[in-house]
Design a protein around this motif. Structure first.
Motif, PDB file in Angstrom:
ATOM      1  N   UNK A 625       0.817  -1.214   0.000  1.00 28.00           N
ATOM      2  CA  UNK A 625       0.000   0.000   0.000  1.00 28.00           C
ATOM      3  C   UNK A 625       0.849   1.261   0.000  1.00 28.00           C
ATOM      4  N   UNK A 626       2.138   1.131   0.334  1.00 26.24           N
ATOM      5  CA  UNK A 626       2.992   2.320   0.436  1.00 26.24           C
ATOM      6  C   UNK A 626       3.092   3.054  -0.891  1.00 26.24           C
ATOM      7  N   UNK A 627       3.191   2.292  -1.995  1.00 23.40           N
ATOM      8  CA  UNK A 627       3.329   2.971  -3.290  1.00 23.40           C
ATOM      9  C   UNK A 627       2.048   3.707  -3.663  1.00 23.40           C
ATOM     10  N   UNK A 628       0.908   3.118  -3.339  1.00 25.03           N
ATOM     11  CA  UNK A 628      -0.358   3.764  -3.658  1.00 25.03           C
ATOM     12  C   UNK A 628      -0.529   5.035  -2.833  1.00 25.03           C
ATOM     13  N   UNK A 629      -0.103   4.978  -1.590  1.00 26.65           N
ATOM     14  CA  UNK A 629      -0.151   6.185  -0.762  1.00 26.65           C
ATOM     15  C   UNK A 629       0.697   7.298  -1.381  1.00 26.65           C
ATOM     16  N   UNK A 630       1.874   6.936  -1.875  1.00 21.25           N
ATOM     17  CA  UNK A 630       2.756   7.964  -2.434  1.00 21.25           C
ATOM     18  C   UNK A 630       2.153   8.608  -3.665  1.00 21.25           C
ATOM     19  N   UNK A 631       1.311   7.873  -4.376  1.00 17.35           N
ATOM     20  CA  UNK A 631       0.663   8.426  -5.558  1.00 17.35           C
ATOM     21  C   UNK A 631      -0.557   9.272  -5.212  1.00 17.35           C
ATOM     22  N   UNK A 632      -1.344   8.828  -4.243  1.00 16.12           N
ATOM     23  CA  UNK A 632      -2.657   9.428  -4.025  1.00 16.12           C
ATOM     24  C   UNK A 632      -2.736  10.392  -2.854  1.00 16.12           C
ATOM     25  N   UNK A 633      -1.896  10.253  -1.861  1.00 16.33           N
ATOM     26  CA  UNK A 633      -1.949  11.199  -0.748  1.00 16.33           C
ATOM     27  C   UNK A 633      -1.684  12.630  -1.192  1.00 16.33           C
ATOM     28  N   UNK A 634      -0.748  12.873  -2.146  1.00 12.52           N
ATOM     29  CA  UNK A 634      -0.576  14.254  -2.636  1.00 12.52           C
ATOM     30  C   UNK A 634      -1.813  14.800  -3.326  1.00 12.52           C
ATOM     31  N   UNK A 635      -2.716  13.913  -3.767  1.00 10.57           N
ATOM     32  CA  UNK A 635      -3.946  14.363  -4.404  1.00 10.57           C
ATOM     33  C   UNK A 635      -5.076  14.558  -3.402  1.00 10.57           C
ATOM     34  N   UNK A 636      -4.779  14.429  -2.128  1.00  8.18           N
ATOM     35  CA  UNK A 636      -5.782  14.690  -1.107  1.00  8.18           C
ATOM     36  C   UNK A 636      -6.485  13.463  -0.570  1.00  8.18           C
ATOM     37  N   UNK A 637      -6.065  12.264  -0.990  1.00  6.36           N
ATOM     38  CA  UNK A 637      -6.702  11.045  -0.519  1.00  6.36           C
ATOM     39  C   UNK A 637      -6.168  10.705   0.875  1.00  6.36           C
ATOM     40  N   UNK A 638      -7.073  10.427   1.786  1.00 10.26           N
ATOM     41  CA  UNK A 638      -6.711  10.040   3.154  1.00 10.26           C
ATOM     42  C   UNK A 638      -6.793   8.522   3.288  1.00 10.26           C
ATOM     43  N   UNK A 639      -5.803   7.927   3.920  1.00 12.17           N
ATOM     44  CA  UNK A 639      -5.783   6.472   4.100  1.00 12.17           C
ATOM     45  C   UNK A 639      -6.004   6.108   5.566  1.00 12.17           C
ATOM     46  N   UNK A 640      -6.915   5.182   5.795  1.00  9.00           N
ATOM     47  CA  UNK A 640      -7.058   4.536   7.099  1.00  9.00           C
ATOM     48  C   UNK A 640      -6.356   3.187   6.960  1.00  9.00           C
ATOM     49  N   UNK A 641      -5.169   3.097   7.525  1.00 13.10           N
ATOM     50  CA  UNK A 641      -4.322   1.919   7.348  1.00 13.10           C
ATOM     51  C   UNK A 641      -4.235   1.168   8.670  1.00 13.10           C
ATOM     52  N   UNK A 642      -4.899   0.035   8.730  1.00 16.08           N
ATOM     53  CA  UNK A 642      -4.882  -0.804   9.930  1.00 16.08           C
ATOM     54  C   UNK A 642      -4.145  -2.100   9.566  1.00 16.08           C
ATOM     55  N   UNK A 643      -2.838  -1.994   9.512  1.00 17.75           N
ATOM     56  CA  UNK A 643      -2.011  -3.074   8.979  1.00 17.75           C
ATOM     57  C   UNK A 643      -1.966  -4.287   9.911  1.00 17.75           C
ATOM     58  N   UNK A 644      -2.058  -5.470   9.300  1.00 22.11           N
ATOM     59  CA  UNK A 644      -1.908  -6.731  10.020  1.00 22.11           C
ATOM     60  C   UNK A 644      -0.536  -7.350   9.790  1.00 22.11           C
ATOM     61  N   UNK A 645       0.349  -6.586   9.164  1.00 22.34           N
ATOM     62  CA  UNK A 645       1.688  -7.077   8.861  1.00 22.34           C
ATOM     63  C   UNK A 645       2.529  -7.165  10.132  1.00 22.34           C
TER      64      UNK A 645
END
Length: 871
Positions: A625-645
């Motif tokens: 998900x890290x790569x998707x965050x790097x693409x979309x967070x600058x566009x204003x997308x907020x992520x709720x990341x509850x990782x099970x890793x």
């Protein structure tokens, strides 16, 4: 200037709008540097009274200088197209010195520009925008057009990377004088300029786009124009040269059904002007009928009967019945009516709330379009529809789809005068625009409704100050904050927006009737509750076939506004229409870049710039998900990341408050766990804000979210059946994946070609190839200052033997964890290279290291097989 009571008033209005306009709100970022004078020349300014304001340059007017003259056939054709009644805003891709095409467009449009001017700005209803990067030409054009409705913008149209590559230019062209003189010069100028065509197209929605700028950007400009600007007309100059020859070939050979020749000629090296043939957005994307109900079961039955009685032609129609909860027998009867109803014209879905929402929330949660091209109507249960409603609404959207002043279309005959609350009937022989929306059969414009939904998600609507001067509805809202319409009214008429509702008022009846039954809009004592407020139209009439390009605007007092702006149109098409090559001989020129593919796939969330989308993920892998965050967070997308890793502590995303799911049961949850998860989150406040759920590792995690009715992005980073390995589980997952893929709002993808083909083989679906990619910081990029060659982890029983063999060859080979233990990207990039002996077809570390620029050494397939055989 007297539109605002003089020049001082214009200045005051301009300054106020400038402060309010979202794109230039200085208070939103106190660290933003002050604007420079030059920036003001090309930044878009908000509408003021239906006009768009832009700065102009004052000084001595130079002589006219340009290639196209008034006595050429092309010059005459440009003037003619600018004079057409359906043309208000024109974009051309190159001004040069402003005396050619820019001059001809200005001559054609100036009589309808209706500009108001002060000492610094023109504010015009109709105008020309032209781009230029060559400084002497730019200043000359600005001075030449200082008295014209022309906005000369400093900047390029597209990026330097979108210029035709040298290898793609025919040899005879490369050997020519023009290429020798200008190719490298233009490349240098564009590398220093900011591309602006896309932003301006989104802002002004032009009616005409002329491709006549840089010799080597014509094809890129055309693709952008048709995918983003979507004009009524496309004009091409120099169709006999490399500039637009490919565009002309594409139009005539590949898409002749989409373009009608308006005019053409042989001046210089030929030119053409085409009308872009309007596609039917509803025919292409379908239509959704959304019914809001609770416990009026008889009313619902009557409404559903009228919905079923309409003619939908070839449209793909979805009926969605949304039932608000109520503890009564009438509620259950309403559910029964909905479930027993057979919709003959398309699919039917029922959404039952588990708690009472109220009418305001029912409206605000009713429709969340995923793109500007979606169409829907929202109908309350005490309405009844004419059999002609859909036919008229479909044609209205087809005609007025792209108007920049259209907030929505209402089926009702609006009687309310917003200025004083009186009820009057305005009869018109044509459709018209009124500032006040009509909720009886309201079809919002998805382009604006999506923005409105973003605002709603971040606003306490019931306690916000939604006062709109001059409206009685503001008073009603203060006494009844459940009145949802005021939020929409306020949003449509603040921050530089001016969004009207389209109506048609026939003297013979209406497309929708209201029974005024007890509810929010009428009380139980209403003596007219047993009567419909309007006769329903059952026969066609000329008014229902009339869709003039120019519409009259009515203000809050239901009087015609002076100086109204008729708006402009853009037409929807699919990106695929304009991304194919002009012919099979040169399709390699348009081979997609993998990074462009990655960003492009997420255009499924159309227009995410400056949006407030909220995405959910609870993966077992932190990097996916890290790569998707790097693409979309600058566009204003907020992520709720509850990782099970197990590595979630490294990104501070551990699922400390995730309900039901754990690292033990989350990979392969049983039926009880799945059901418990849905029960835990169906009324969860945080989940209610989520638009999109993204599932990477395992991708089958998205199964759990299907009952929650979220948009699902299934992006496999390994075999898609991970966690569903038994035959029964795998078959069930295949079935669910097909159901997910059937909803066009969802995305099925994989981050590598193998898994794309793997999913296709087992399901028949066609996933998107979405390579993982993460933008590295400058400090993490390759330096190679160390002589060491790292050996990446192999996760194999043979890894020790292979590592030992490599070290026996050279002391430069170092195990990655042997050298660093826990490492950073910048540490890895210091090494000469990294050896990978892959243990999996898709490795997240490979994507990361590739982005660093560090050399990667890998065995050939033959050598890898040899290692497998030996070890």
């Amino acid at each position: 200037a007297n539109v605002w009571g003089g020049e001082d008033a214009l200045d005051q209005n301009y300054d106020q709008m400038r402060r309010e306009f979202d794109g230039f709100q200085q208070s939103s970022n106190p660290n933003r540097p002050p604007r420079q004078e030059e920036q003001d020349m090309y930044k878009p300014i908000a509408n003021i009274g239906g006009r768009t304001c832009f700065k102009y340059t004052k000084g001595d007017k130079p002589e006219r200088q340009g290639q196209i003259t008034s006595d050429t056939t092309f010059g005459a054709a440009l003037r003619d197209v600018a004079r057409r009644p359906d043309v208000k805003r024109i974009v051309e891709t190159g001004a040069w010195y402003g005396g050619g095409s820019t001059h001809e467009f200005a001559e054609g449009i100036k009589d309808k520009a209706n500009c108001a001017t002060n000492s610094t700005h023109h504010c015009c209803e109709a105008f020309v925008v032209s781009f230029e990067v060559f400084e002497p030409a730019l200043e000359h054009a600005r001075l030449y057009h200082q008295d014209n409705p022309v906005w000369i913008v400093k900047g390029s149209t597209v990026g330097v990377d979108q210029m035709a590559k040298e290898k793609d230019i025919p040899e005879e062209e490369r050997n020519g004088e023009h290429f020798q003189l200008y190719y490298e010069r233009d490349k240098e100028l564009m590398s220093q300029a900011t591309p602006k065509l896309e932003k301006f197209c989104n802002f002004i929605r032009p009616d005409v786009v002329l491709i006549d700028g840089n010799e080597y950007t014509g094809w890129a400009e055309f693709k952008l124009a048709m995918n983003t600007c979507r004009p009524r007309y496309i004009a091409l100059h120099d169709t006999g040269t490399f500039k637009t020859k490919k565009v002309e070939k594409f139009i005539r050979n590949k898409k002749p059904e989409l373009f009608e020749v308006v005019a053409s000629g042989k001046d210089a090296v030929s030119w053409s002007i085409y009308r872009y043939m309007q596609p039917d957005v509803i025919g292409e994307h379908g239509f959704r009928i959304i019914v809001l109900t609770q416990r009026r079961y008889s009313s619902l039955g009557r409404l559903l009967k009228s919905i079923d009685g309409a003619d939908y032609g070839d449209a793909r129609v979805e009926l969605e019945i949304r039932i608000d909860y109520d503890e009564s027998d009438d509620y259950q009867k309403t559910v029964d009516v909905a479930e027993e109803f057979n919709f003959r014209h398309g699919t039917k879905h029922i959404h039952k709330y588990t708690r009472k929402e109220g009418l305001q929330l029912a409206w605000l949660n009713a429709w969340k379009p995923a793109s500007d091209d979606e169409r829907a109507v929202i109908i309350e249960d005490d309405l009844e529809l004419s059999p002609l409603w859909f036919m008229w609404l479909r044609k209205a959207w087809s005609q007025y789809d792209g108007r920049a002043d259209l907030g929505g279309i209402s089926l009702c005959r609006q009687r309310l005068r917003a200025s004083d609350g009186q009820h009057i009937m305005v009869e018109r022989s044509e459709p018209f625009l009124y500032r006040l929306p009509g909720s009886f059969g309201f079809s919002p414009n998805a382009r604006f409704w999506r923005e409105f939904m973003n605002w709603v998600r971040t606003t306490d609507v019931q306690h916000a100050d939604l006062n709109v001067p001059g409206t009685v509805t503001s008073d009603w809202y203060r006494s009844s904050p459940d009145f949802w319409e005021q939020a929409w009214i306020w949003w449509c008429w603040t921050n530089g927006r001016a969004l009207y509702t389209l109506y048609v008022h026939s003297m013979n009846g209406a497309l929708v009737g209201h029974w005024a039954e007890p509810g929010v809009h009428s009380d139980a004592s209403n003596e007219n509750a047993s009567e419909r407020n309007d006769e329903l139209l059952h026969a066609m009439e000329p008014l229902l076939e009339s869709f003039p390009p120019d519409l009259q605007h009515f203000g809050w007092n239901f009087e015609v506004e002076s100086g109204g702006w008729e708006g402009n149109h853009h037409y929807s098409t699919t990106t695929q229409d304009f991304t194919a090559g002009a012919g099979t001989d040169d399709t390699d020129i348009y081979a997609a870049d993998p990074i462009d593919d990655a960003v492009g796939a997420f255009d499924a969330i159309d227009s995410m710039d400056d949006s407030k989308y909220i995405a959910w993920t609870n993966d077992f892998h932190i990097a996916t998900v890290a790569n998707v965050k790097s693409l979309l967070e600058p566009k204003g997308v907020t992520f709720i990341d509850k990782s099970l890793s197990g590595h979630c502590h490294e990104t501070n995303t551990c699922a400390t408050d995730l309900k039901i799911l754990t690292s033990e049961n989350g990979m392969n949850p049983d039926s009880y766990t799945r059901q418990s998860f849905v029960e835990a989150y169906k009324d969860d406040w945080q989940m209610a804000k989520v638009e999109i759920v993204m599932c990477f590792h395992p991708s089958a995690m998205c199964e759990l979210f299907m009952p929650l009715k979220k948009r699902l992005f299934v992006i496999a980073s390994t075999r898609y059946e991970l966690g569903r390995e038994s035959a029964e589980e795998w078959r069930e997952w295949n079935k669910n994946l097909e159901e997910i893929a059937a909803d066009r709002r969802n995305l099925i993808a994989a981050n590598n070609l193998y898994d794309v083909k793997y999913i296709e083989y087992f399901t028949g679906l066609k996933p998107v190839l979405l390579p993982s990619w993460i933008k590295m910081n400058e400090d993490d990029m390759y330096t190679g200052i160390s002589d060491d060659i790292l050996i990446a982890p192999m996760h194999s029983s043979s890894s020790e033997a292979i590592t030992k063999k490599l070290k026996s060859i050279s002391s430069r080979f170092k195990g990655m964890h042997e050298k660093y233990g826990h490492y950073t990207f910048s540490q890895l990039s210091e090494n000469t290279a990294i050896i990978h002996i892959p243990y999996q077809v898709s490795l997240m570390s490979l994507f990361e290291q590739y982005a660093m620029g560090i050399p990667i050494l890998a065995p050939t397939p033959a050598f890898l097989w040899e290692l497998h055989e030996k070890l």
